[in-house]
Motif scaffolding. Structure first.
Motif, PDB file in Angstrom:
ATOM      1  N   GLY A  24       0.823  -1.198   0.000  1.00 52.75           N
ATOM      2  CA  GLY A  24       0.000   0.000   0.000  1.00 52.75           C
ATOM      3  C   GLY A  24       0.860   1.251   0.000  1.00 52.75           C
ATOM      4  N   SER A  25       0.209   2.375   0.259  1.00 52.61           N
ATOM      5  CA  SER A  25       0.896   3.666   0.256  1.00 52.61           C
ATOM      6  C   SER A  25       1.015   4.214   1.662  1.00 52.61           C
ATOM      7  N   TRP A  26       2.138   4.858   1.924  1.00 50.53           N
ATOM      8  CA  TRP A  26       2.460   5.440   3.221  1.00 50.53           C
ATOM      9  C   TRP A  26       2.910   6.874   3.009  1.00 50.53           C
ATOM     10  N   LYS A  27       2.499   7.765   3.910  1.00 48.66           N
ATOM     11  CA  LYS A  27       2.860   9.174   3.750  1.00 48.66           C
ATOM     12  C   LYS A  27       3.182   9.768   5.110  1.00 48.66           C
ATOM     13  N   GLY A  28       4.170  10.659   5.140  1.00 53.48           N
ATOM     14  CA  GLY A  28       4.519  11.310   6.395  1.00 53.48           C
ATOM     15  C   GLY A  28       5.652  12.288   6.211  1.00 53.48           C
ATOM     16  N   GLY A  43       8.740  16.071   3.340  1.00 61.07           N
ATOM     17  CA  GLY A  43       7.576  15.226   3.183  1.00 61.07           C
ATOM     18  C   GLY A  43       7.961  14.003   2.374  1.00 61.07           C
ATOM     19  N   GLU A  44       7.246  12.896   2.581  1.00 64.14           N
ATOM     20  CA  GLU A  44       7.617  11.663   1.905  1.00 64.14           C
ATOM     21  C   GLU A  44       6.411  10.777   1.655  1.00 64.14           C
ATOM     22  N   GLN A  45       6.456  10.053   0.545  1.00 57.84           N
ATOM     23  CA  GLN A  45       5.470   9.015   0.283  1.00 57.84           C
ATOM     24  C   GLN A  45       6.195   7.768  -0.217  1.00 57.84           C
ATOM     25  N   LEU A  46       5.837   6.624   0.367  1.00 53.67           N
ATOM     26  CA  LEU A  46       6.362   5.318  -0.033  1.00 53.67           C
ATOM     27  C   LEU A  46       5.218   4.499  -0.594  1.00 53.67           C
ATOM     28  N   GLN A  47       5.523   3.633  -1.544  1.00 58.80           N
ATOM     29  CA  GLN A  47       4.517   2.694  -2.011  1.00 58.80           C
ATOM     30  C   GLN A  47       5.155   1.332  -2.206  1.00 58.80           C
ATOM     31  N   PHE A  48       4.460   0.314  -1.685  1.00 59.57           N
ATOM     32  CA  PHE A  48       4.844  -1.078  -1.876  1.00 59.57           C
ATOM     33  C   PHE A  48       3.711  -1.746  -2.639  1.00 59.57           C
ATOM     34  N   SER A  49       4.042  -2.435  -3.732  1.00 60.27           N
ATOM     35  CA  SER A  49       3.019  -3.102  -4.528  1.00 60.27           C
ATOM     36  C   SER A  49       3.548  -4.461  -4.973  1.00 60.27           C
ATOM     37  N   HIS A  50       2.659  -5.266  -5.575  1.00 54.51           N
ATOM     38  CA  HIS A  50       3.065  -6.601  -6.030  1.00 54.51           C
ATOM     39  C   HIS A  50       2.256  -6.986  -7.256  1.00 54.51           C
ATOM     40  N   SER A  51       2.748  -7.976  -7.978  1.00 53.30           N
ATOM     41  CA  SER A  51       2.080  -8.443  -9.193  1.00 53.30           C
ATOM     42  C   SER A  51       1.692  -9.921  -9.094  1.00 53.30           C
ATOM     43  N   GLY A  52       1.784 -10.468  -7.888  1.00 50.93           N
ATOM     44  CA  GLY A  52       1.517 -11.881  -7.711  1.00 50.93           C
ATOM     45  C   GLY A  52       2.790 -12.721  -7.722  1.00 50.93           C
ATOM     46  N   LYS A  53       3.920 -12.095  -8.030  1.00 50.40           N
ATOM     47  CA  LYS A  53       5.225 -12.758  -8.028  1.00 50.40           C
ATOM     48  C   LYS A  53       5.835 -12.649  -6.623  1.00 50.40           C
ATOM     49  N   PRO A  54       6.933 -13.398  -6.349  1.00 49.73           N
ATOM     50  CA  PRO A  54       7.547 -13.359  -5.008  1.00 49.73           C
ATOM     51  C   PRO A  54       8.467 -12.162  -4.795  1.00 49.73           C
ATOM     52  N   VAL A  55       8.034 -10.993  -5.262  1.00 47.34           N
ATOM     53  CA  VAL A  55       8.826  -9.773  -5.145  1.00 47.34           C
ATOM     54  C   VAL A  55       7.879  -8.586  -4.970  1.00 47.34           C
ATOM     55  N   GLN A  60       9.631   5.512  -3.757  1.00 46.37           N
ATOM     56  CA  GLN A  60       9.708   6.526  -2.710  1.00 46.37           C
ATOM     57  C   GLN A  60       9.919   7.869  -3.373  1.00 46.37           C
ATOM     58  N   LYS A  61       9.267   8.896  -2.839  1.00 51.84           N
ATOM     59  CA  LYS A  61       9.529  10.258  -3.297  1.00 51.84           C
ATOM     60  C   LYS A  61       9.448  11.198  -2.106  1.00 51.84           C
ATOM     61  N   THR A  62      10.261  12.236  -2.161  1.00 52.18           N
ATOM     62  CA  THR A  62      10.257  13.233  -1.088  1.00 52.18           C
ATOM     63  C   THR A  62      10.095  14.627  -1.700  1.00 52.18           C
ATOM     64  N   TRP A  63       9.685  15.568  -0.839  1.00 56.88           N
ATOM     65  CA  TRP A  63       9.476  16.941  -1.290  1.00 56.88           C
ATOM     66  C   TRP A  63       9.741  17.902  -0.145  1.00 56.88           C
ATOM     67  N   LYS A  64      10.004  19.167  -0.528  1.00 60.67           N
ATOM     68  CA  LYS A  64      10.197  20.217   0.472  1.00 60.67           C
ATOM     69  C   LYS A  64       8.851  20.510   1.118  1.00 60.67           C
ATOM     70  N   LEU A  65       8.847  20.596   2.442  1.00 59.43           N
ATOM     71  CA  LEU A  65       7.586  20.802   3.164  1.00 59.43           C
ATOM     72  C   LEU A  65       6.960  22.154   2.861  1.00 59.43           C
ATOM     73  N   MET A  71      12.037  16.523  -4.353  1.00 58.61           N
ATOM     74  CA  MET A  71      13.429  16.368  -3.954  1.00 58.61           C
ATOM     75  C   MET A  71      13.925  15.011  -4.431  1.00 58.61           C
ATOM     76  N   HIS A  72      14.167  14.111  -3.523  1.00 52.48           N
ATOM     77  CA  HIS A  72      14.738  12.802  -3.832  1.00 52.48           C
ATOM     78  C   HIS A  72      13.656  11.827  -4.297  1.00 52.48           C
ATOM     79  N   ALA A  73      14.062  10.849  -5.098  1.00 47.71           N
ATOM     80  CA  ALA A  73      13.163   9.745  -5.464  1.00 47.71           C
ATOM     81  C   ALA A  73      14.017   8.500  -5.662  1.00 47.71           C
ATOM     82  N   GLU A  74      13.416   7.338  -5.389  1.00 42.93           N
ATOM     83  CA  GLU A  74      14.101   6.071  -5.612  1.00 42.93           C
ATOM     84  C   GLU A  74      13.058   4.991  -5.825  1.00 42.93           C
ATOM     85  N   SER A  75      13.482   3.912  -6.455  1.00 42.20           N
ATOM     86  CA  SER A  75      12.588   2.781  -6.644  1.00 42.20           C
ATOM     87  C   SER A  75      13.400   1.499  -6.716  1.00 42.20           C
ATOM     88  N   GLY A  76      12.716   0.390  -6.508  1.00 41.17           N
ATOM     89  CA  GLY A  76      13.425  -0.869  -6.541  1.00 41.17           C
ATOM     90  C   GLY A  76      12.526  -2.041  -6.246  1.00 41.17           C
TER      91      GLY A  76
END
Length: 162
Positions: A24-28, A43-55, A60-65, A71-76
């Motif tokens: 799901g999505s997380w924000k804080g 500020g930040e938002q994370l998201q975890f999702s799946h496609s039915g596979k074992p992964v 993640q993205k961040t922003w100036k309050l 600002m920063h972003a990453e994925s994996g």
């Protein structure tokens, strides 16, 4: 993500069950600090999702309050194993790449990650990440070591499910 119009999402793969609480999505808000930079909140938002596979897919993205400016972003991807170990690969918007290995404790809802490799980095030597779910709030702490500073606190944040 490419799920628009689908009547139901795929079942969670059994390998993801111990970490399904992350989906799901997380924000804080978080705070950044390090000896070479001035501390500030973001500020930040994370998201975890799946496609039915074992992964699990991770973004993640961040922003100036004050301005909302990105600002920063990453994925994996997060790959938990049945023995309680986990492999994580993360690509950052700065060009840095992390390959992390660690452990998860499904009962305590704690994930501990340590870099095996930091790629395309001239200064960063090591990164650790610890995620915890306590009272419905997802928090994390990131420590970083550079060629001038030993491993020490860099980021911390507390996020609520959206």
């Amino acid at each position: 993500m490419e799920d628009d119009g689908a009547k139901s999402s795929p079942a969670v793969h059994p390998a993801l069950a111990p970490l399904s609480y992350l989906l799901g999505s997380w924000k804080g808000e978080g705070e950044v600090g390090f000896p070479t930079i001035n501390s500030f909140s973001y500020g930040e938002q994370l998201q975890f999702s799946h496609s039915g596979k074992p992964v699990m897919a991770y973004t993640q993205k961040t922003w100036k309050l004050n301005s909302g400016e990105p600002m920063h972003a990453e994925s994996g991807y997060w790959r938990p194993k049945p023995d309680g170990t986990i492999e994580v690969v993360i690509a950052q918007s700065t060009g840095l790449v992390e390959v992390q290995k660690g452990t998860y404790n499904a009962e305590e809802k704690v994930i501990k990650l340590q870099t095996e490799l930091v790629g395309n980095a001239t200064k960063v030597k090591e990164i650790t990440r610890v995620f915890k779910l306590v009272d419905g709030e997802l928090s994390y702490e990131v420590q970083m070591a550079t060629n001038q500073n030993s491993l020490q606190p860099h980021l911390k944040a507390s996020l609520k499910r959206l």
